[in-house]
Design a protein around this motif. Structure first.
Motif, PDB file in Angstrom:
ATOM      1  N   LEU A  50       0.828  -1.212   0.000  1.00  0.00           N
ATOM      2  CA  LEU A  50       0.000   0.000   0.000  1.00  0.00           C
ATOM      3  C   LEU A  50       0.862   1.262   0.000  1.00  0.00           C
ATOM      4  N   VAL A  51       1.939   1.260   0.768  1.00  0.00           N
ATOM      5  CA  VAL A  51       2.836   2.415   0.788  1.00  0.00           C
ATOM      6  C   VAL A  51       3.476   2.616  -0.578  1.00  0.00           C
ATOM      7  N   SER A  54       0.888   4.030  -3.005  1.00  0.00           N
ATOM      8  CA  SER A  54       0.579   5.447  -2.762  1.00  0.00           C
ATOM      9  C   SER A  54       1.729   6.349  -3.217  1.00  0.00           C
ATOM     10  N   VAL A  57       1.367   6.677  -6.975  1.00  0.00           N
ATOM     11  CA  VAL A  57       0.245   7.547  -7.343  1.00  0.00           C
ATOM     12  C   VAL A  57       0.599   9.014  -7.136  1.00  0.00           C
ATOM     13  N   VAL A  58       1.228   9.337  -6.021  1.00  0.00           N
ATOM     14  CA  VAL A  58       1.621  10.729  -5.755  1.00  0.00           C
ATOM     15  C   VAL A  58       2.661  11.190  -6.773  1.00  0.00           C
TER      16      VAL A  58
END
Length: 115
Positions: A50-51, A54, A57-58
């Motif tokens: 998940l990290v 993310s 995505v950022v």
């Protein structure tokens, strides 16, 4: 008629019981006293995944963001550049003179006429 004997069933069940006793695991009480081991699960990788997702995505969001915002006058289409004239003058035929193709089927007292 003579009732059938169940001796063959008794023999089948006793054979099954013996077979179950031979295949059963041995009783080991020491296994009850030691701490239970946790099974290895892939769940420990979910937070790391998940990290990583993310971060990706950022990074994509900031690399594809426009560098500067255009001014509002450039962003909007020209609205009032046409020549001034009568409002709704370009609408043909006029809404007041519209007649439906089936108006001739109506009786005269139901057929509205606007002078």
């Amino acid at each position: 008629m003579k009732p059938q004997s169940d001796d063959d069933l008794l023999e089948i069940f006793s054979h099954a019981r013996r077979h179950d006793r031979e295949d059963a695991p041995a009783w080991r009480p020491e296994l009850l006293e030691r701490p239970m081991q946790r099974p290895a699960t892939p769940m420990r990788w979910i937070p790391a995944a998940l990290v990583a997702a993310s971060v990706i995505v950022v990074a994509v969001f900031f690399t594809h963001a426009p560098m500067h915002e255009p001014r509002l006058s450039e962003a909007l289409p020209p609205l009032f550049e046409s020549q001034p004239g009568e409002l709704f003058a370009s609408m043909e035929p006029s809404l007041m003179s519209f007649e439906a193709p089936s108006d001739f089927l109506l009786p005269d007292h139901l057929n509205p006429y606007n002078p």
